[in-house]
Write a protein that holds these residues in place. Sequence first.
Motif, PDB file in Angstrom:
ATOM      1  N   LEU A   1       0.715  -1.094   0.167  1.00 35.85           N
ATOM      2  CA  LEU A   1       0.030   0.070   0.103  1.00 35.85           C
ATOM      3  C   LEU A   1       0.807   1.318   0.027  1.00 35.85           C
ATOM      4  CD1 LEU A   1      -2.936   1.294   0.570  1.00 35.85           C
ATOM      5  CD2 LEU A   1      -2.116   1.312   2.935  1.00 35.85           C
ATOM      6  N   LEU A   2       2.074   1.189   0.906  1.00 33.62           N
ATOM      7  CA  LEU A   2       2.732   2.418   0.875  1.00 33.62           C
ATOM      8  C   LEU A   2       3.454   2.745  -0.534  1.00 33.62           C
ATOM      9  CD1 LEU A   2       4.682   1.851   4.360  1.00 33.62           C
ATOM     10  CD2 LEU A   2       2.924   3.629   3.723  1.00 33.62           C
ATOM     11  N   THR A   3       3.868   1.609  -1.057  1.00 32.45           N
ATOM     12  CA  THR A   3       4.655   1.917  -2.398  1.00 32.45           C
ATOM     13  C   THR A   3       3.589   2.214  -3.431  1.00 32.45           C
ATOM     14  OG1 THR A   3       4.468  -0.253  -2.838  1.00 32.45           O
ATOM     15  CG2 THR A   3       6.289   0.451  -1.748  1.00 32.45           C
ATOM     16  N   GLU A   4       2.539   1.791  -3.643  1.00 33.05           N
ATOM     17  CA  GLU A   4       1.505   2.053  -4.423  1.00 33.05           C
ATOM     18  C   GLU A   4       0.567   3.198  -4.597  1.00 33.05           C
ATOM     19  OE1 GLU A   4      -0.698  -1.653  -5.138  1.00 33.05           O
ATOM     20  OE2 GLU A   4       0.907  -2.917  -6.116  1.00 33.05           O
ATOM     21  N   LYS A   5       0.206   3.487  -3.244  1.00 34.50           N
ATOM     22  CA  LYS A   5      -0.734   4.450  -2.838  1.00 34.50           C
ATOM     23  C   LYS A   5      -0.069   5.807  -2.579  1.00 34.50           C
ATOM     24  CE  LYS A   5      -5.000   5.927  -0.784  1.00 34.50           C
ATOM     25  NZ  LYS A   5      -6.149   5.589   0.087  1.00 34.50           N
ATOM     26  N   TYR A   6       1.242   5.593  -1.810  1.00 36.06           N
ATOM     27  CA  TYR A   6       1.651   6.857  -1.204  1.00 36.06           C
ATOM     28  C   TYR A   6       2.991   7.151  -1.645  1.00 36.06           C
ATOM     29  CZ  TYR A   6      -2.301   6.346   2.051  1.00 36.06           C
ATOM     30  OH  TYR A   6      -3.612   6.102   2.665  1.00 36.06           O
ATOM     31  N   GLY A   7       3.599   6.739  -2.658  1.00 36.85           N
ATOM     32  CA  GLY A   7       4.594   6.839  -3.451  1.00 36.85           C
ATOM     33  C   GLY A   7       5.922   6.430  -2.761  1.00 36.85           C
ATOM     34  N   ILE A   8       6.164   5.535  -2.026  1.00 39.51           N
ATOM     35  CA  ILE A   8       7.172   5.216  -1.164  1.00 39.51           C
ATOM     36  C   ILE A   8       8.021   4.046  -1.907  1.00 39.51           C
ATOM     37  CG2 ILE A   8       8.075   4.014   0.643  1.00 39.51           C
ATOM     38  CD1 ILE A   8       6.691   6.818   1.396  1.00 39.51           C
ATOM     39  N   SER A   9       9.331   4.359  -1.892  1.00 43.61           N
ATOM     40  CA  SER A   9      10.247   3.610  -2.707  1.00 43.61           C
ATOM     41  C   SER A   9      10.235   2.001  -2.125  1.00 43.61           C
ATOM     42  CB  SER A   9      11.689   4.158  -2.456  1.00 43.61           C
ATOM     43  OG  SER A   9      12.604   3.194  -3.250  1.00 43.61           O
ATOM     44  N   PRO A  10      10.193   1.137  -3.008  1.00 46.60           N
ATOM     45  CA  PRO A  10      10.105  -0.297  -2.329  1.00 46.60           C
ATOM     46  C   PRO A  10      11.464  -0.687  -1.936  1.00 46.60           C
ATOM     47  CG  PRO A  10       9.223  -0.193  -4.948  1.00 46.60           C
ATOM     48  CD  PRO A  10       9.810   1.238  -4.377  1.00 46.60           C
ATOM     49  N   GLN A  11      12.435   0.095  -2.143  1.00 50.37           N
ATOM     50  CA  GLN A  11      13.913  -0.002  -1.690  1.00 50.37           C
ATOM     51  C   GLN A  11      14.068   0.844  -0.421  1.00 50.37           C
ATOM     52  OE1 GLN A  11      13.579   0.309  -5.150  1.00 50.37           O
ATOM     53  NE2 GLN A  11      13.383  -1.897  -5.129  1.00 50.37           N
ATOM     54  N   ARG A  12      13.184   1.219   0.059  1.00 46.85           N
ATOM     55  CA  ARG A  12      13.529   2.080   1.116  1.00 46.85           C
ATOM     56  C   ARG A  12      12.455   1.957   2.249  1.00 46.85           C
ATOM     57  NH1 ARG A  12      14.628   8.180  -0.984  1.00 46.85           N
ATOM     58  NH2 ARG A  12      15.547   8.382   1.011  1.00 46.85           N
ATOM     59  N   LEU A  13      12.172   0.629   2.757  1.00 49.28           N
ATOM     60  CA  LEU A  13      11.267   0.358   3.641  1.00 49.28           C
ATOM     61  C   LEU A  13      11.846  -0.426   5.002  1.00 49.28           C
ATOM     62  CD1 LEU A  13       8.399  -1.547   1.424  1.00 49.28           C
ATOM     63  CD2 LEU A  13       7.798   0.609   2.897  1.00 49.28           C
ATOM     64  N   GLY A  14      11.501  -0.058   5.944  1.00 50.62           N
ATOM     65  CA  GLY A  14      11.964  -0.568   7.441  1.00 50.62           C
ATOM     66  C   GLY A  14      11.130  -1.151   8.128  1.00 50.62           C
ATOM     67  N   ILE A  15      11.216  -1.697   9.123  1.00 49.90           N
ATOM     68  CA  ILE A  15      10.303  -2.185  10.158  1.00 49.90           C
ATOM     69  C   ILE A  15      10.889  -2.407  11.321  1.00 49.90           C
ATOM     70  CG2 ILE A  15      10.729  -4.658   9.513  1.00 49.90           C
ATOM     71  CD1 ILE A  15       7.660  -5.294   9.843  1.00 49.90           C
ATOM     72  N   TYR A  16       9.987  -1.944  12.561  1.00 48.52           N
ATOM     73  CA  TYR A  16      10.514  -2.281  13.805  1.00 48.52           C
ATOM     74  C   TYR A  16       9.225  -2.565  14.893  1.00 48.52           C
ATOM     75  CZ  TYR A  16       9.124   2.319  16.073  1.00 48.52           C
ATOM     76  OH  TYR A  16       8.208   3.326  16.757  1.00 48.52           O
ATOM     77  N   GLY A  17       9.586  -3.087  16.083  1.00 50.30           N
ATOM     78  CA  GLY A  17       8.671  -3.352  17.026  1.00 50.30           C
ATOM     79  C   GLY A  17       9.388  -4.151  18.217  1.00 50.30           C
ATOM     80  N   GLY A  18       8.641  -4.313  19.408  1.00 51.99           N
ATOM     81  CA  GLY A  18       8.824  -4.903  20.392  1.00 51.99           C
ATOM     82  C   GLY A  18       8.197  -6.180  20.742  1.00 51.99           C
ATOM     83  N   SER A  19       8.840  -7.087  21.506  1.00 52.74           N
ATOM     84  CA  SER A  19       8.018  -8.270  22.076  1.00 52.74           C
ATOM     85  C   SER A  19       7.342  -8.965  20.744  1.00 52.74           C
ATOM     86  CB  SER A  19       7.006  -7.866  23.016  1.00 52.74           C
ATOM     87  OG  SER A  19       6.398  -9.113  23.753  1.00 52.74           O
ATOM     88  N   TYR A  20       6.165  -8.994  20.790  1.00 46.61           N
ATOM     89  CA  TYR A  20       5.422  -9.555  19.545  1.00 46.61           C
ATOM     90  C   TYR A  20       5.853  -8.806  18.204  1.00 46.61           C
ATOM     91  CZ  TYR A  20       2.036 -12.514  16.694  1.00 46.61           C
ATOM     92  OH  TYR A  20       1.583 -13.327  15.947  1.00 46.61           O
TER      93      TYR A  20
END
Length: 818
Positions: free
Chosen positions: A652-671
């Motif tokens: 969704l981020l790449t197709e609707k909001y113009g985000i580069s597919p090569q510039r995606l990160g992810i983070y979170g704690g526990s689960y």
Amino acid sequence: MLVTAEPALAQVPVVAAGSLAPLTVEKIMREPAQWLGTSPSNIYWAEDGRHIYFNWNPTKDRRDSLYQVASTGTATPRKVSAREQRELPASSGVYDAAFSRKVYERDGDIFLLDLKTQKIRRVTNTAERETRPAFALLGKLVSYVRAQNLYTWDPVTGETTQRTDFRKGSKPASTSPTDKAERYLRAQQLALFEVVRLRDQDRQAQERQQRVLSKLRPKAIYLGQQSVENLQFSPDGRYVTYTLMQEPAAAKVALVPSFVTASGFTEDISSRPKVGSPQTAYELGIYDIARDTTFVLGYSELKGLDEQPAYRKEYQLPAKAPVPADSTEAKAASKAKKTVAELRRVQPFGPYWSADGQRAFLVMRTADNKDRWIVGLDPATQKIKMLDRQHDDAWISGPGIGNGPGSVGWLPDSRRVWFQSEETGYSHLYTVDAASGEKKALTSGKFEIQSAQLGRDHKTWYLIANATHPGERHFYQMPLNGGTLQQMTSRPGAHEVEVSPDGRTLAVRYSYTNKPWELYVMDNKPKAKMRQLTHSTTPEFESYSWRDPEIITFKARDGADVYARLYRPATPVAQGPAVIFVHGSGYVQNAHKWWSSYFHEYLFNNLLVEKGYTVLDIDYRGSAGYGRDVRTGIYRYMGGKDLTDQVDGAKLLTEKYGISPQRLGIYGGSYGGFITLMAMFTQPDVFRAGGALRSVTDWAHYNHGYTDNILNEPYNDSIAYARSSPINYASGLKGALLMCHGMVDTNVQFQDIVRLSQRLIELKKENWELAVYPVEDHGFIEPSSWTDEYKRILKLFETNLKPVGERTGNGQPTSTGQ
């Protein structure tokens, strides 16, 4: 590579008030009470309704204190002194049927409060602790538990009576001769020796006297190796019911070493067993005082108790020619069947007695949490009658249900039982007639009743529900027998409500997405004006324009609607970077319109947006607030739909909001850390960098209560564990991975991340690092630890998701190697 907190990062600078923008990690990870403020909590009413009490810390002390404010809202809240607190009744307790008296425990003693006169009587004053105060014999007596035995106290006479005599161990063996030879010798001795005969006669007389006296005392009940809890006196005084618990043989418990201690020595913290370890067995005991005997309730007639869980079909032998009984396959199948049969143990909750004392019901749940029954109980015959059964091939839970008895009770007519159930796929309120078995839904719709309480007028339901939007929680009223839900609160966000004793006024703890919780008061009328009683945030916090993220929905690949929070820069850069934040716990909600319990991450997401990132915060499958199908969407496959929801969000981020597919990160704690690991290991072409914090790496090493519901036991459902554990996919790592973990984590233990690190070393992976925090448990406490952790996360994203020219501080290349 093992990295400890760097001394330079541990120094959290002092920031002058009013200088919050631009945001930095050092600013937002300071001690919250010192710059953000502390919201009021634990709200409750004075018994006379004149004041509201709550915990608060507007003076930036090390801990919260008790405050009170007039319910009229005309005075400033003031701190309650220690002396005043000692004279106040406890905030919790048990009321009699007329709400004229309240019995409660304080500091291990029992007290009785007369609500009309506000006079307090002390029931006990002992060195031993008394617990579980209640009213007995339809309000004539006060009951309580001391040292695993039930006592009653008479307010009229002041007399205390012991009602049970539970004893550890086995009943002493009889001293009477047991065989012919012994009986002959005894008779001979009595015949030959007068002194022996006279002493024996004295002994028998004493025993007869003791038996007469013992009839005035409760029967000695020997527990063997069991223990007892939940002792209750029946309204008519004939029965005492109790729960017997058989603890398993000592299960192996994981030890967590603490290295930074006051003693200077390494000290081991005893933590917990792992999933699949033997569990406590429960039974309901009934002591019939009139018959001076005890019974253990049987429940073999419960419908569905003998059914095997549906997942076991995956492990059944394929249909083919008969297999010899002594073959390996037949023995394995027989063992599996026997093991599952052992799982269908039942835990009883209750009994719950009607107001007139004529009826009782139990809630009963299987140990595997796939069945819950509500059954009528007749203690005279030890018979049960099924009133309702809820079955779920995954596991029983949801708002008002949980893992225990859930929210249950009797309606004022002493005939109908009320409870919550996910029968329709959403948790709603039901009643069932204990005599006829007629069942009725009081609420319905594609929303959830978060909590239900029957008003003191016995005519009105008080409900919290998300009927207007999954991300809003409002307070509703409804007639006793069902009908239209009347919405009382109106502001978007969440409302936690305590109703005044007279039912006329509401104490409301309210918050919005970018506004922390505050205390309000309002008339108990539809959409009445809320009057604010506290102001908790500081001028420094208020100096910044905190973002109100958009609540969006998108379609997952299987067609499900997924809710998310979307944070966007004011002027997004085409083909810019984006980060997906993954909330923890699994079963919580974060794409909502109130102040998040993940406020550190909310603050950090604001910082990321300042630096040009788009941030997406998804309520993935397994989250709370959206009904049964979302709740159980991770059953037997954590890292399945919960992960593909993140991947679909990235799309969704790449197709609707113009985000580069090569510039995606992810983070979170526990689960969220677990999902980050699964994303980096199984979706390496989607996410370029990931920050996994206090992560579960192998579900076979987590606790039983949480994991068994979702994945069953590892020895019964090895397929579910194999496909759900990141350690099995570590070979897929391509992007840059940062792992952070507290070394004294007693929840997701440090061993988890050490095992994964060894796996990465053996796989010769180089693009990962581990930061360890020697004094932190699962939830970090120290601002220096929060600061170090989030500076590393920011550095991870700045280095790997931005070209050098776009980096805005902390953009040095990440160190690599192991």
